[in-house]
Design an enzyme around this catalytic site. Sequence first.
Site, mmCIF file in Angstrom:
data_model
loop_
_atom_site.group_PDB
_atom_site.id
_atom_site.type_symbol
_atom_site.label_atom_id
_atom_site.label_comp_id
_atom_site.label_asym_id
_atom_site.label_seq_id
_atom_site.Cartn_x
_atom_site.Cartn_y
_atom_site.Cartn_z
ATOM 1 N N GLY A 77 58.003 41.387 25.531
ATOM 2 C CA GLY A 77 57.330 41.664 26.792
ATOM 3 C C GLY A 77 57.229 40.475 27.722
ATOM 4 O O GLY A 77 56.795 40.613 28.859
ATOM 5 N N CYS A 78 57.639 39.298 27.282
ATOM 6 C CA CYS A 78 57.556 38.100 28.120
ATOM 7 C C CYS A 78 58.705 38.122 29.129
ATOM 8 O O CYS A 78 59.882 38.126 28.745
ATOM 9 C CB CYS A 78 57.629 36.847 27.247
ATOM 10 S SG CYS A 78 57.682 35.315 28.207
ATOM 11 N N GLY A 79 58.368 38.113 30.406
ATOM 12 C CA GLY A 79 59.380 38.116 31.454
ATOM 13 C C GLY A 79 60.244 36.869 31.446
ATOM 14 O O GLY A 79 61.438 36.927 31.728
ATOM 15 N N LYS B 244 58.514 36.201 22.523
ATOM 16 C CA LYS B 244 57.338 37.066 22.582
ATOM 17 C C LYS B 244 57.770 38.342 23.285
ATOM 18 O O LYS B 244 58.142 38.304 24.456
ATOM 19 C CB LYS B 244 56.195 36.418 23.336
ATOM 20 C CG LYS B 244 54.978 37.324 23.416
ATOM 21 C CD LYS B 244 53.918 36.712 24.305
ATOM 22 C CE LYS B 244 52.869 37.737 24.603
ATOM 23 N NZ LYS B 244 53.285 38.641 25.672
#
Length: 140
Positions: free
Chosen positions: A11-13, A9
């Site tokens: 932008g998922c850290g 995903k």
Amino acid sequence: MAHITFFEKPGCGGNARQRAALEAAGHTLERRNLLAEPWTRETLLAFLAPLPPAAWFNRSAPRIKSGELDPDAVNAEAALALLLAEPLLIRRPLLRREDGATLVGFDTAEVHAFVGLPDAPPGRLDVCVSPSGHCASPES
């Protein structure tokens, strides 16, 4: 070292930390947007089929965290329909080696057995690390 297709995903850290661990181990990644992938029953089951349906779900997804959806109460057919309709519910990342072998999620021991991860950072890389339990973007 392996070449891995890494479905994430954006932008998922957590996915960023997972990618960093794989790249630090010398693997190359082809990054793919899990949410924009044109999933079909067959392409998704290629990853998920070995696991029980409850393990197919991203436990940090808003519908699950809110209690609206209980992955433990869904059979395989219903689970697959939900995931195809709402890819945000898919457990991530999905990994595929160049030989076609697949892995769901990022349990460091499983990833090490899958492709080698000798220098994995301490701590869990298979869970969201955001204080809210959601990624910085509006969708989790």
